[in-house]
Design a protein around this motif. Structure first.
Motif, short mmCIF file in Angstrom:
data_model
loop_
_atom_site.label_atom_id
_atom_site.label_comp_id
_atom_site.label_asym_id
_atom_site.label_seq_id
_atom_site.Cartn_x
_atom_site.Cartn_y
_atom_site.Cartn_z
N ILE A 115 1.36 -1.36 0.17
CA ILE A 115 -0.20 -0.28 -0.18
C ILE A 115 1.06 1.03 0.20
N THR A 116 2.18 1.84 0.87
CA THR A 116 2.63 2.47 0.97
C THR A 116 3.33 2.89 -0.78
N MET A 117 4.04 1.36 -0.94
CA MET A 117 4.53 1.63 -2.58
C MET A 117 3.89 2.53 -3.18
N LEU A 118 2.74 1.32 -3.85
CA LEU A 118 1.91 1.89 -4.24
C LEU A 118 1.11 3.53 -4.32
N VAL A 119 0.47 4.15 -3.25
CA VAL A 119 0.12 5.92 -2.96
C VAL A 119 1.80 5.61 -2.95
N GLY A 120 2.39 5.87 -2.47
CA GLY A 120 3.53 6.81 -1.90
C GLY A 120 3.79 7.56 -3.62
N SER A 121 3.87 6.18 -4.71
CA SER A 121 4.95 6.55 -6.33
C SER A 121 3.49 7.32 -6.95
N GLY A 122 2.41 6.86 -6.47
CA GLY A 122 1.23 8.05 -7.38
C GLY A 122 1.38 9.00 -7.16
N ALA A 123 1.49 9.41 -5.38
CA ALA A 123 2.15 11.07 -4.92
C ALA A 123 2.77 11.42 -5.88
N VAL A 124 4.23 11.24 -5.79
CA VAL A 124 5.20 11.25 -6.40
C VAL A 124 4.69 11.92 -7.50
N ILE A 125 4.89 10.48 -8.59
CA ILE A 125 4.67 11.05 -9.72
C ILE A 125 3.31 12.11 -10.41
N THR A 126 2.37 12.22 -9.81
CA THR A 126 1.67 12.96 -9.63
C THR A 126 1.72 13.99 -9.01
N LYS A 127 3.14 14.80 -7.68
CA LYS A 127 3.07 15.49 -7.35
C LYS A 127 2.37 16.38 -5.53
N LYS A 128 2.03 14.88 -5.27
CA LYS A 128 0.30 15.11 -4.70
C LYS A 128 0.82 14.92 -3.33
N TYR A 129 0.75 15.75 -2.58
CA TYR A 129 1.35 15.50 -0.81
C TYR A 129 2.88 14.67 -1.16
N THR A 130 4.21 15.30 -2.11
CA THR A 130 5.16 14.86 -2.04
C THR A 130 5.84 14.40 -0.58
N GLU A 131 5.61 15.22 0.04
CA GLU A 131 6.59 15.27 1.46
C GLU A 131 5.87 14.46 1.80
N PHE A 132 4.90 13.55 2.97
CA PHE A 132 4.92 12.53 3.10
C PHE A 132 4.99 11.51 2.43
N ALA A 133 4.68 11.37 0.57
CA ALA A 133 5.02 10.32 0.26
C ALA A 133 6.25 9.47 0.25
N VAL A 134 7.34 11.36 0.29
CA VAL A 134 9.30 11.06 0.41
C VAL A 134 8.72 9.97 1.71
N GLY A 135 8.53 10.74 2.66
CA GLY A 135 8.41 9.57 3.77
C GLY A 135 7.89 8.51 3.89
N GLY A 136 6.84 7.76 2.67
CA GLY A 136 6.01 6.84 3.51
C GLY A 136 7.72 5.95 2.29
N LEU A 137 7.92 6.41 1.30
CA LEU A 137 9.30 5.56 0.55
C LEU A 137 9.65 5.16 1.33
N LEU A 138 10.80 6.41 1.54
CA LEU A 138 11.93 6.41 3.21
C LEU A 138 11.31 5.39 3.62
N SER A 139 10.88 4.81 4.29
CA SER A 139 10.17 3.92 5.24
C SER A 139 10.31 2.72 5.26
N VAL A 140 9.90 2.40 3.83
CA VAL A 140 9.88 1.06 2.86
C VAL A 140 10.93 1.11 3.26
N VAL A 141 12.36 1.49 2.45
CA VAL A 141 13.36 1.22 2.18
C VAL A 141 14.12 0.66 3.62
N VAL A 142 13.43 1.42 4.92
CA VAL A 142 14.32 0.99 6.12
C VAL A 142 14.19 -0.78 6.44
N ILE A 143 12.49 -0.47 6.36
CA ILE A 143 11.91 -1.47 6.97
C ILE A 143 11.97 -2.96 6.22
N GLN A 144 12.41 -2.99 4.97
CA GLN A 144 12.59 -3.76 3.93
C GLN A 144 14.26 -4.26 4.55
#
Length: 310
Positions: A115-144
């Motif tokens: 969910i985080t990767m799909l939602v975060g990636s979509g937000a980055v591409i569409t430039k919506k809520y980019t700050e939260f999207a980048v934070g979510g994707l960063l958390s995915v990198v760490v927890i994985q």
């Protein structure tokens, strides 16, 4: 200044009188013109000529660079989400058998990641809520990294540092002015924050190439590419001719990616296919970060920017 010279007293040699001081034959003590035969000046002129032509011929592509860069940065997360969905049973088995995840926790872990990767990636591409999207994707990198036990794998670590650098580039590209709720307290301006994120993004982006240098067998061609690559990485890190160094790394990594991570040529049942596929899309993400660097420039904390003030 000419008015001061034009009120000169008549001299004995009247024919040399020059009301504008243009015939002053005193040797100049100031700046001397550059020698056009100097090899360094020839190199500068050639470099400037290349930059001017590249600027002209890349104009049609420039408006699309941010979108291309953003998509490539998140493509590894989209591929990872798709892989988890299509290999759900294998992912659950690995987490429970090799990582000792309890039943249910492994499912929640994977669902949150997808969910985080799909939602975060979509937000980055569409430039919506980019700050939260980048934070979510960063958390995915760490927890994985911790969840799959790869945090101490050097190649994984270097690659993910570069992915984080790409995400920093996305964040700096999307920064907008915000009012602080703590009026009167000293704060870092939005422009300064963007400079810091650009600096961090530039430095982190080059770690993928360092990983490329450390792995694999050495050949003469690999040595030549590595030497040029190290030079380009250093120029990107300090922000000297950063745009063109980034273009060079984009070309090198793209060619390397096609020939070294050609997962499509490996049989679908072969275990190496998933590893090559993972490396392929991660490299695309770093290429996306470099493309954003080409579009935005190196930022304030760079040699290129400092040279403008001299």
């Amino acid at each position: 200044m000419a008015s001061r010279i034009s009120i000169a007293r008549p001299q004995s040699n009247y024919q040399s009188y020059d009301p504008h001081g243009l015939s002053n034959s005193r040797p100049s003590s100031g700046y001397r013109a550059a020698d056009p035969d100097d090899p360094r000046e020839k190199l500068k002129a050639f470099s400037k000529n290349v930059e001017d032509h590249a600027e002209i011929y890349t104009q049609p592509l420039k408006p699309h660079l941010p979108t291309i860069g953003r998509f490539l940065i998140v493509v590894t997360f989209l591929e990872d989400a798709l892989r988890i969905i299509t290999q759900w049973g294998d992912q659950i088995w690995y987490l429970q058998t090799h990582r000792s995840f309890p039943w249910g926790i492994s499912h929640i872990f994977l669902i949150i990641n997808v969910i985080t990767m799909l939602v975060g990636s979509g937000a980055v591409i569409t430039k919506k809520y980019t700050e939260f999207a980048v934070g979510g994707l960063l958390s995915v990198v760490v927890i994985q990294g911790f969840g799959y036990g790869l945090i101490f794998d050097l190649n994984f670590f270097l690659r993910n540092l570069s992915v984080i650098g790409g995400l920093f580039m996305v964040f700096s590209d999307s920064m907008v002015s915000r009012k602080t709720p703590f009026a009167g307290l000293p704060t870092i301006s939005e422009n300064d924050r963007k400079k810091y994120f650009l600096l961090a993004g530039r430095v982190l982006l080059i770690f993928l190439f360092l990983g490329f240098i450390l792995q694999g067998q050495w050949t003469f061609m690999r040595l030549v590419v590595s030497l040029f690559g190290i030079g380009a990485c250093g120029m990107v890190a300090v922000g000297f001719k950063a745009k063109w160094s980034a273009v060079f790394l984009v070309l090198v990594l793209s060619i390397f990616n096609v020939f070294a991570n050609n997962w499509w040529s490996v049989h679908s049942a072969h275990p190496q296919r998933d590893f090559l596929k993972y490396d392929f899309f991660q490299t695309l993400s770093i290429v996306g970060g470099l493309i954003l660097l080409v579009n935005m420039g190196p930022g304030g904390f760079s040699v290129d920017e400092k040279k403008k003030t001299f």
